[in-house]
Write an enzyme that holds these catalytic residues in place. Structure first.
Site, PDB file in Angstrom:
ATOM      1  N   GLY A 173      44.580   1.509  58.331  1.00 33.95           N
ATOM      2  CA  GLY A 173      44.344   1.879  59.723  1.00 33.95           C
ATOM      3  C   GLY A 173      44.878   3.257  60.046  1.00 33.95           C
ATOM      4  CE1 TYR A 189      46.179   1.433  65.672  1.00 32.10           C
ATOM      5  CE2 TYR A 189      47.203   0.607  67.677  1.00 32.10           C
ATOM      6  CZ  TYR A 189      47.097   0.621  66.301  1.00 32.10           C
ATOM      7  OH  TYR A 189      47.906  -0.203  65.551  1.00 32.10           O
ATOM      8  CB  SER A 228      39.728   0.395  66.496  1.00 35.90           C
ATOM      9  OG  SER A 228      41.138   0.526  66.473  1.00 35.90           O
TER      10      SER A 228
END
Length: 273
Positions: free
Chosen positions: A94, A156, A159
């Site tokens: 990530g 972020y 996602s």
């Protein structure tokens, strides 16, 4: 629980640093075979060698950019070729960000979704036949940002929300197949993710915006993930602060808005003031 995963094959993305690196060590201590994936191939090779020498683990390093679908397919093929199947997939790779939405290049959001969301989807898709065959576990390392949007982290948070929806749907689809689906949500964790977080122009910040010394360690997070896999847990929200945030966000979302704003206003060089 020592040795509970002996000879099981575990694929870990983002294994060269942070939580992924700690997971590699934690699963190795359980006797698992390891397939370590990341873009930093030299670091992965050194890690694989270290785990073999320290824990007697069988480990293979695979260069993989999870934003590239072909890389994810090749990762799974390598795991099957070397170890004959897959028992656990840990979608850990990530990238984060730190920029106000009004200021950022939209390419940053594309990058966040490509790595965090599509990387999870690609790896899971290609591993599914093996995971169904082994009645194994698919894990997504997420965040409280998957429950509650955070300022300066629009991409972020988006996602992680997407990952939660994907994993929840996957879990329901597989209620009767024996596949274990787990979402792991650490609290703030001491790692390189804030230093490598992308700014408004897509460059790494190079320094953390928070006090890393007061955070969970990556090793603590990894230990909980391993236990969660062994116990076949559904969701791991790992801190009291995180559990409170999830609960209060359901009950008093406007109050949580203010508390989150106040928290992030105390960052180093805050984006909201």
């Amino acid at each position: 629980m020592s040795g509970a995963l002996r000879n099981k094959t575990v694929v870990i993305t983002g294994a060269s640093s942070g939580i992924g690196l700690a997971c590699a060590g934690a699963f190795a201590r359980q006797g698992a075979n390891l397939v370590l994936a990341a873009r930093r191939y030299v670091d992965l090779c050194a890690l694989a060698q270290s785990l073999e020498q320290t824990h007697g683990a069988r480990a293979v390093a695979v260069r993989c950019d999870v934003a590239n679908e072909a890389d994810c397919e090749a990762l799974v093929q390598q795991a099957v070729t070397v170890f004959g199947g897959i028992d656990v997939l840990v979608n850990n790779a990530g990238v984060s960000m730190r920029a106000l939405f009004a200021d950022l290049d939209l390419a940053i959001l594309h990058r966040l979704m490509d790595v965090n969301f599509w990387g999870t989807v690609y790896c899971t898709k290609y591993a599914m036949p093996e995971l169904l065959r082994s009645r194994g576990s698919v894990v997504a390392v997420s965040s409280i940002a998957g429950y509650r949007g955070l300022p300066g982290r629009t991409g972020y948070s988006a996602s992680k929300f997407a990952i939660h929806g994907f994993m929840e749907s996957l879990r329901v689809e597989n209620l009767k197949t024996g596949l274990h689906v787990m979402v792991a949500c650490p609290g703030f964790t001491a790692s390189s993710i804030r230093a490598t977080a992308l700014d408004a122009m897509g460059e790494a910040h190079g320094e953390t915006s928070m006090d890393e010394g007061r955070m969970m360690t990556a090793e603590e997070v990894a230990g909980r993930i391993v236990r969660g896999v062994i116990q076949r847990r559904r969701t791991l929200v790992m801190t009291r602060q995180g559990k409170l945030a999830v609960l209060m966000n359901k009950l008093l979302p406007a109050w949580v808005d203010k508390k989150v704003y106040q928290l992030f206003a105390r960052e180093k060089n805050p984006l909201v003031k």
